[in-house]
Motif scaffolding. Sequence first.
Motif, PDB file in Angstrom:
ATOM      1  N   GLY A   1      52.788  37.613  37.870  1.00  0.00           N
ATOM      2  CA  GLY A   1      52.331  37.076  36.677  1.00  0.00           C
ATOM      3  C   GLY A   1      51.344  36.298  37.037  1.00  0.00           C
ATOM      4  N   VAL A   2      50.418  36.455  38.076  1.00  0.00           N
ATOM      5  CA  VAL A   2      49.343  35.500  38.497  1.00  0.00           C
ATOM      6  C   VAL A   2      48.267  36.378  38.726  1.00  0.00           C
ATOM      7  CG1 VAL A   2      48.603  33.964  40.448  1.00  0.00           C
ATOM      8  CG2 VAL A   2      50.992  33.973  39.699  1.00  0.00           C
ATOM      9  N   GLU A   3      47.111  35.679  38.191  1.00  0.00           N
ATOM     10  CA  GLU A   3      45.804  36.642  38.562  1.00  0.00           C
ATOM     11  C   GLU A   3      45.505  36.498  40.025  1.00  0.00           C
ATOM     12  OE1 GLU A   3      42.808  36.985  36.334  1.00  0.00           O
ATOM     13  OE2 GLU A   3      43.954  36.904  34.351  1.00  0.00           O
ATOM     14  N   ARG A   4      44.848  37.410  40.483  1.00  0.00           N
ATOM     15  CA  ARG A   4      44.663  37.343  42.083  1.00  0.00           C
ATOM     16  C   ARG A   4      43.667  36.249  42.312  1.00  0.00           C
ATOM     17  NH1 ARG A   4      43.915  41.460  45.806  1.00  0.00           N
ATOM     18  NH2 ARG A   4      44.396  42.959  44.464  1.00  0.00           N
ATOM     19  N   PRO A   5      44.285  35.622  43.238  1.00  0.00           N
ATOM     20  CA  PRO A   5      43.243  34.092  43.667  1.00  0.00           C
ATOM     21  C   PRO A   5      42.202  34.360  44.158  1.00  0.00           C
ATOM     22  CG  PRO A   5      45.687  34.103  44.532  1.00  0.00           C
ATOM     23  CD  PRO A   5      45.467  35.410  44.027  1.00  0.00           C
ATOM     24  N   SER A   6      41.016  33.608  43.864  1.00  0.00           N
ATOM     25  CA  SER A   6      39.916  33.837  44.176  1.00  0.00           C
ATOM     26  C   SER A   6      39.468  33.547  45.849  1.00  0.00           C
ATOM     27  CB  SER A   6      38.581  33.134  43.555  1.00  0.00           C
ATOM     28  OG  SER A   6      39.103  31.675  43.428  1.00  0.00           O
ATOM     29  N   GLU A   7      40.383  32.691  46.237  1.00  0.00           N
ATOM     30  CA  GLU A   7      40.237  32.104  47.715  1.00  0.00           C
ATOM     31  C   GLU A   7      41.115  33.144  48.569  1.00  0.00           C
ATOM     32  OE1 GLU A   7      43.685  28.962  48.868  1.00  0.00           O
ATOM     33  OE2 GLU A   7      43.852  29.165  46.731  1.00  0.00           O
ATOM     34  N   GLU A   8      40.445  33.197  49.778  1.00  0.00           N
ATOM     35  CA  GLU A   8      41.000  34.296  50.744  1.00  0.00           C
ATOM     36  C   GLU A   8      42.237  33.809  51.354  1.00  0.00           C
ATOM     37  OE1 GLU A   8      38.926  36.130  54.561  1.00  0.00           O
ATOM     38  OE2 GLU A   8      37.659  35.869  52.932  1.00  0.00           O
ATOM     39  N   SER A   9      42.912  34.477  51.403  1.00  0.00           N
ATOM     40  CA  SER A   9      44.601  34.138  52.242  1.00  0.00           C
ATOM     41  C   SER A   9      45.227  32.887  51.571  1.00  0.00           C
ATOM     42  CB  SER A   9      44.324  33.813  53.660  1.00  0.00           C
ATOM     43  OG  SER A   9      43.897  35.136  54.276  1.00  0.00           O
ATOM     44  N   PRO A  10      45.612  32.819  50.329  1.00  0.00           N
ATOM     45  CA  PRO A  10      45.992  31.960  49.704  1.00  0.00           C
ATOM     46  C   PRO A  10      47.559  31.829  50.188  1.00  0.00           C
ATOM     47  CG  PRO A  10      46.305  33.716  48.086  1.00  0.00           C
ATOM     48  CD  PRO A  10      45.415  34.063  49.282  1.00  0.00           C
ATOM     49  N   ARG A  11      48.116  30.451  50.014  1.00  0.00           N
ATOM     50  CA  ARG A  11      49.341  30.277  50.421  1.00  0.00           C
ATOM     51  C   ARG A  11      50.404  31.251  49.344  1.00  0.00           C
ATOM     52  NH1 ARG A  11      50.952  28.790  54.833  1.00  0.00           N
ATOM     53  NH2 ARG A  11      52.771  27.641  53.707  1.00  0.00           N
ATOM     54  N   PHE A  12      51.585  31.508  49.837  1.00  0.00           N
ATOM     55  CA  PHE A  12      52.465  32.565  49.229  1.00  0.00           C
ATOM     56  C   PHE A  12      52.966  31.777  47.712  1.00  0.00           C
ATOM     57  CE2 PHE A  12      56.260  34.587  48.535  1.00  0.00           C
ATOM     58  CZ  PHE A  12      56.068  35.994  48.306  1.00  0.00           C
ATOM     59  N   ALA A  13      52.905  30.443  47.942  1.00  0.00           N
ATOM     60  CA  ALA A  13      53.440  29.467  46.666  1.00  0.00           C
ATOM     61  C   ALA A  13      52.548  29.841  45.514  1.00  0.00           C
ATOM     62  CB  ALA A  13      53.265  28.212  47.121  1.00  0.00           C
ATOM     63  N   VAL A  14      51.310  30.389  45.716  1.00  0.00           N
ATOM     64  CA  VAL A  14      50.524  30.585  44.308  1.00  0.00           C
ATOM     65  C   VAL A  14      51.252  31.524  43.516  1.00  0.00           C
ATOM     66  CG1 VAL A  14      48.306  30.185  45.559  1.00  0.00           C
ATOM     67  CG2 VAL A  14      49.163  32.420  45.320  1.00  0.00           C
ATOM     68  N   THR A  15      52.285  32.271  43.876  1.00  0.00           N
ATOM     69  CA  THR A  15      52.772  33.348  43.256  1.00  0.00           C
ATOM     70  C   THR A  15      53.940  32.698  42.189  1.00  0.00           C
ATOM     71  OG1 THR A  15      54.840  33.542  44.714  1.00  0.00           O
ATOM     72  CG2 THR A  15      52.834  35.189  45.025  1.00  0.00           C
ATOM     73  N   ARG A  16      54.403  31.507  42.487  1.00  0.00           N
ATOM     74  CA  ARG A  16      55.106  30.592  41.615  1.00  0.00           C
ATOM     75  C   ARG A  16      56.530  31.360  41.462  1.00  0.00           C
ATOM     76  NH1 ARG A  16      50.671  29.417  37.385  1.00  0.00           N
ATOM     77  NH2 ARG A  16      51.067  31.496  36.901  1.00  0.00           N
ATOM     78  N   GLN A  17      57.167  32.221  42.693  1.00  0.00           N
ATOM     79  CA  GLN A  17      58.196  32.811  42.682  1.00  0.00           C
ATOM     80  C   GLN A  17      59.069  32.270  43.624  1.00  0.00           C
ATOM     81  OE1 GLN A  17      59.327  34.655  40.125  1.00  0.00           O
ATOM     82  NE2 GLN A  17      57.453  34.892  38.952  1.00  0.00           N
ATOM     83  N   PRO A  18      59.961  31.353  43.386  1.00  0.00           N
ATOM     84  CA  PRO A  18      60.676  30.841  44.479  1.00  0.00           C
ATOM     85  C   PRO A  18      61.690  31.765  45.177  1.00  0.00           C
ATOM     86  CG  PRO A  18      60.859  29.503  42.913  1.00  0.00           C
ATOM     87  CD  PRO A  18      59.912  30.575  42.046  1.00  0.00           C
ATOM     88  N   ALA A  19      62.074  32.694  44.332  1.00  0.00           N
ATOM     89  CA  ALA A  19      63.086  33.693  44.736  1.00  0.00           C
ATOM     90  C   ALA A  19      62.419  34.620  45.936  1.00  0.00           C
ATOM     91  CB  ALA A  19      63.585  34.550  43.857  1.00  0.00           C
TER      92      ALA A  19
END
Length: 173
Positions: free
Chosen positions: A91-109
Amino acid sequence: DRRLRTLRESAEALGAGSLDVRVPVESHAELAALARVLNSMAQRLTAKLAELETERDTSEAVLANLRQGIALLGPDLTVLHANDRFWSIVGVERPSEESPRFAVTRQPALEEIARDALRRGAAVLREASLYVEERRDYEVSVLPVPRGEGAGAWLLTVEDLKPVRALANLRRE
């Protein structure tokens, strides 16, 4: 000498990635032979680059059409690559930054499963509930990439269990 300087400049341009550069072939026998070698090398590199781009495009097409969400994670839990389905599932737009941290997914599980695989140093397969617009159950696997350029990376796949469960219910009925 002008001819040597031209050869050097052309070789430097080729080395910097300007594969369209060609070295002028002059009448001096040894310099002409060197110029032909450099031009041949540039031609082979151009062909190889085109071949690799075609391979990449084919791989991208395959990944884009999978039902599963796929993400290649670095050992520091950065998202090195992910298909559009992965970003849709989390449920997240593809980040524009290269190699974002996994936390951008906002899915703790998902992050917990990935961290568990990294801690163990082995593959992990689990079910997880993800919440975007509604709660959905997924099968999540995290596998180490064993060798080659991707060694140290992890392949995460996320597959929606709703179709599988619907089919199981249909069979039971």
